[in-house]
Design a protein around this motif. Structure first.
Motif, mmCIF file in Angstrom:
data_model
loop_
_atom_site.group_PDB
_atom_site.id
_atom_site.type_symbol
_atom_site.label_atom_id
_atom_site.label_comp_id
_atom_site.label_asym_id
_atom_site.label_seq_id
_atom_site.Cartn_x
_atom_site.Cartn_y
_atom_site.Cartn_z
ATOM 1 N N GLU A 102 0.843 -1.205 0.000
ATOM 2 C CA GLU A 102 0.000 0.000 0.000
ATOM 3 C C GLU A 102 0.867 1.240 0.000
ATOM 4 N N LEU A 103 0.387 2.290 -0.633
ATOM 5 C CA LEU A 103 1.078 3.578 -0.518
ATOM 6 C C LEU A 103 0.402 4.376 0.589
ATOM 7 N N ILE A 104 1.195 5.165 1.300
ATOM 8 C CA ILE A 104 0.604 6.070 2.294
ATOM 9 C C ILE A 104 0.532 7.449 1.641
ATOM 10 N N THR A 105 -0.620 8.070 1.724
ATOM 11 C CA THR A 105 -0.760 9.422 1.156
ATOM 12 C C THR A 105 -1.319 10.351 2.230
ATOM 13 N N ASP A 106 -1.010 11.649 2.113
ATOM 14 C CA ASP A 106 -1.611 12.591 3.068
ATOM 15 C C ASP A 106 -2.890 13.172 2.460
ATOM 16 N N ALA A 107 -3.503 14.088 3.178
ATOM 17 C CA ALA A 107 -4.809 14.608 2.751
ATOM 18 C C ALA A 107 -4.733 15.303 1.391
ATOM 19 N N SER A 108 -3.545 15.839 1.056
ATOM 20 C CA SER A 108 -3.428 16.553 -0.227
ATOM 21 C C SER A 108 -3.130 15.604 -1.388
ATOM 22 N N GLY A 109 -2.946 14.316 -1.095
ATOM 23 C CA GLY A 109 -2.653 13.345 -2.159
ATOM 24 C C GLY A 109 -1.169 13.084 -2.321
ATOM 25 N N ASP A 138 2.054 -5.477 -8.296
ATOM 26 C CA ASP A 138 1.763 -4.772 -7.029
ATOM 27 C C ASP A 138 1.974 -3.267 -7.162
ATOM 28 N N GLY A 139 3.128 -2.900 -7.723
ATOM 29 C CA GLY A 139 3.466 -1.473 -7.800
ATOM 30 C C GLY A 139 2.496 -0.730 -8.702
ATOM 31 N N ILE A 140 2.110 -1.379 -9.795
ATOM 32 C CA ILE A 140 1.177 -0.744 -10.733
ATOM 33 C C ILE A 140 -0.154 -0.476 -10.022
ATOM 34 N N LYS A 141 -0.624 -1.495 -9.308
ATOM 35 C CA LYS A 141 -1.920 -1.338 -8.620
ATOM 36 C C LYS A 141 -1.832 -0.257 -7.531
ATOM 37 N N MET A 142 -0.693 -0.210 -6.842
ATOM 38 C CA MET A 142 -0.535 0.810 -5.787
ATOM 39 C C MET A 142 -0.545 2.211 -6.396
ATOM 40 N N SER A 170 -3.972 3.178 -7.390
ATOM 41 C CA SER A 170 -4.834 3.514 -6.246
ATOM 42 C C SER A 170 -4.476 4.885 -5.668
ATOM 43 N N ALA A 171 -3.268 5.363 -5.959
ATOM 44 C CA ALA A 171 -2.892 6.709 -5.488
ATOM 45 C C ALA A 171 -3.292 7.775 -6.510
ATOM 46 N N VAL A 228 1.810 10.298 -13.119
ATOM 47 C CA VAL A 228 0.893 11.421 -13.375
ATOM 48 C C VAL A 228 -0.546 10.913 -13.422
ATOM 49 N N ASP A 229 -1.473 11.837 -13.126
ATOM 50 C CA ASP A 229 -2.887 11.447 -13.188
ATOM 51 C C ASP A 229 -3.418 11.627 -14.611
ATOM 52 N N GLY A 230 -4.711 11.425 -14.786
ATOM 53 C CA GLY A 230 -5.312 11.486 -16.118
ATOM 54 C C GLY A 230 -5.189 12.842 -16.790
ATOM 55 N N ASN A 231 -4.928 13.899 -16.001
ATOM 56 C CA ASN A 231 -4.747 15.235 -16.585
ATOM 57 C C ASN A 231 -3.277 15.571 -16.803
ATOM 58 N N GLY A 232 -2.413 14.606 -16.521
ATOM 59 C CA GLY A 232 -0.976 14.850 -16.708
ATOM 60 C C GLY A 232 -0.330 15.515 -15.502
ATOM 61 N N ALA A 233 -1.093 15.719 -14.417
ATOM 62 C CA ALA A 233 -0.517 16.361 -13.222
ATOM 63 C C ALA A 233 0.255 15.325 -12.406
ATOM 64 N N ALA A 234 1.455 15.722 -11.957
ATOM 65 C CA ALA A 234 2.295 14.785 -11.191
ATOM 66 C C ALA A 234 1.667 14.486 -9.836
ATOM 67 N N ILE A 235 1.818 13.247 -9.391
ATOM 68 C CA ILE A 235 1.399 12.882 -8.032
ATOM 69 C C ILE A 235 2.614 13.126 -7.143
ATOM 70 N N PRO A 236 2.553 14.118 -6.264
ATOM 71 C CA PRO A 236 3.758 14.511 -5.524
ATOM 72 C C PRO A 236 4.356 13.351 -4.740
#
Ligand SMILES: Cc1cc2nc3c(=O)[nH]c(=O)nc-3n(C[C@H](O)[C@H](O)[C@H](O)COP(=O)(O)OP(=O)(O)OC[C@H]3O[C@@H](n4cnc5c(N)ncnc54)[C@H](O)[C@@H]3O)c2cc1C
Length: 357
Positions: A8-15, A70-74, A77-78, A304-312
């Motif tokens: 699992e990845l741990i994310t904070d409230a901002s993603g 595993d990594g792809i699914k994690m 999910s992020a 990156v997400d579907g809009n091309g924005a990086a997931i920090p």
């Protein structure tokens, strides 16, 4: 750290990604807090379910049991976008697990000599009895692996006649094609199929007469080798349509005789005639090394997400990253390892820069 897969990845409230949770061998959880996470779990070639989902019935299991996506699914999910997931790493051809067992039982270690035929431009047909490729390109292993993958049940049959077997028994495979002659007196060593190769040994092998008939005869009840005194009988024993098969052989032989291959425009001088009975067919399936894609990334190897924005804080390298390839592997060896090393290094450099911000 062995036997402790990240789950699992741990994310904070901002993603923002701030760590991973892993499962230890005893089943307990391990939490790792981190300023950045680099995922590189090698694709999903060992995950039957995901393979089936992405490739339908057209798949063969990858040779990487520990890479289960595993990594792809994690990353998904992020919030990372899916990209390039249905790209497989086909390279050369092989036998199914069951066939390996049957062959070893029937002929022992010598079963691997049945792959010798795959290096030469013998006639190839699919399960429908159709000729489906230019046989002179079969040593472009990635291309041919992908070609076999596209056939029903990812299967091809390679067809041999008694004439060519007699010729090889008398003069060696070099009489069909001389693959290594240019290395005579100029010994070279190179890696192929992850094996060290020595051109002196290959020259000797290709120049040594070998009678393959006893091996083919011993493997007749394995579901891999088929025989017929006529082409019709061979097709019947292979369980394929005799009419289509004999038409394919006719087209192939006519191409050789006329020097004009209307179907694939191959170099007909290199094709090997199929004329004299008894005839044999050897069955192979596409060899799938693994998968090559799944997560959309940018030039910094950030997910990156579907809009091309990086997931920090999230980087995805190697075979988990999507978009490096088209539908299949590149036709030069080292392509995937090269990308794994390079993307891993870039991910590390960019993660450090991100952490130091
Ligand atoms: C038989 C074979 C021959 C090949 N030959 C070549 C070649 O000649 N040239 C070439 O360029 N490429 C070749 N490849 C492909 C190449 O090996 C891969 O593309 C490359 O290793 C991918 O690198 P990677 O770092 O993305 O993944 P990998 O090298 O597969 O590493 C992924 C690692 O992640 C681990 N892992 C999986 N899940 C988890 C989890 N949840 N938590 C923690 N760890 C996890 C796996 O156990 C594995 O150790 C070959 C592959 C095979 C199978």
């Amino acid at each position: 750290m062995f036997s402790t897969p990240a789950t699992e990845l741990i994310t904070d409230a901002s993603g923002k990604v701030t760590g991973v949770i892993a499962t230890k061998e005893d089943g307990s959880k391990l939490k790792v807090n981190a300023k950045a996470v680099i995922i590189a779990t090698g694709g999903f070639g060992g995950n039957q379910e995901m393979l089936k989902e992405q490739f339908g019935d057209k798949y063969t299991i990858g040779e990487v049991a520990s890479c289960t996506g595993d990594g792809i699914k994690m990353a998904w999910s992020a919030g990372a976008a899916e990209y390039g997931t249905a790209t497989a790493h086909y390279f050369w051809e092989t036998f199914t697990g069951e066939e390996f067992g049957a062959l070893i039982g029937a002929v022992g270690d010598d079963f691997f000599s049945l792959t010798d035929f795959t290096f030469y431009p013998h006639l190839r047909v699919n399960k429908l009895g159709q000729r489906y490729c230019d046989e002179t390109t079969v040593t472009d292993f990635a291309t041919h692996g992908a070609q076999v993958h596209m056939q029903p049940n990812q299967t091809e049959y390679l067809v041999l006649d008694a004439g060519i077997l007699e010729q090889i028994a008398e003069k060696g495979y070099v009489s069909v094609e001389d693959h290594f002659g240019t290395f005579k007196g100029n010994r070279n060593f190179y890696m192929e199929f992850n094996e060290p190769n020595d051109t002196d040994e290959l020259i000797e092998k290709e120049n040594t007469p070998k009678d393959y008939a006893p091996l083919l005869e011993s493997a007749l009840n394995t579901g891999v080798v088929f025989k017929g005194n006529t082409l019709e009988e061979l097709a019947q024993n292979m369980g394929i349509d005799g009419g289509t098969f004999t038409e394919s052989v006719e087209q192939y032989n006519t191409a050789i005789k006329s020097g004009k291959d209307d179907m694939f425009y191959s170099d007909t001088n290199r094709l090997v005639p199929v004329q004299k009975g008894p005839f044999y067919a050897v069955k192979y399936v596409a060899r799938n090394l693994s998968t090559l894609g799944g997560v959309a990334i940018n030039e910094k190897i950030e997910a990156v997400d579907g809009n091309g924005a990086a997931i920090p804080g999230l980087y995805v390298a190697g075979a988990d990253a999507g978009g490096m390839y088209g539908k299949s592997y590149v036709n030069f060896e080292g392509g995937t390892l090269g990308f794994a090393y390079t993307s891993g290094r870039l991910a590390g450099q960019n993660a450090i820069a991100y952490m130091n911000k």
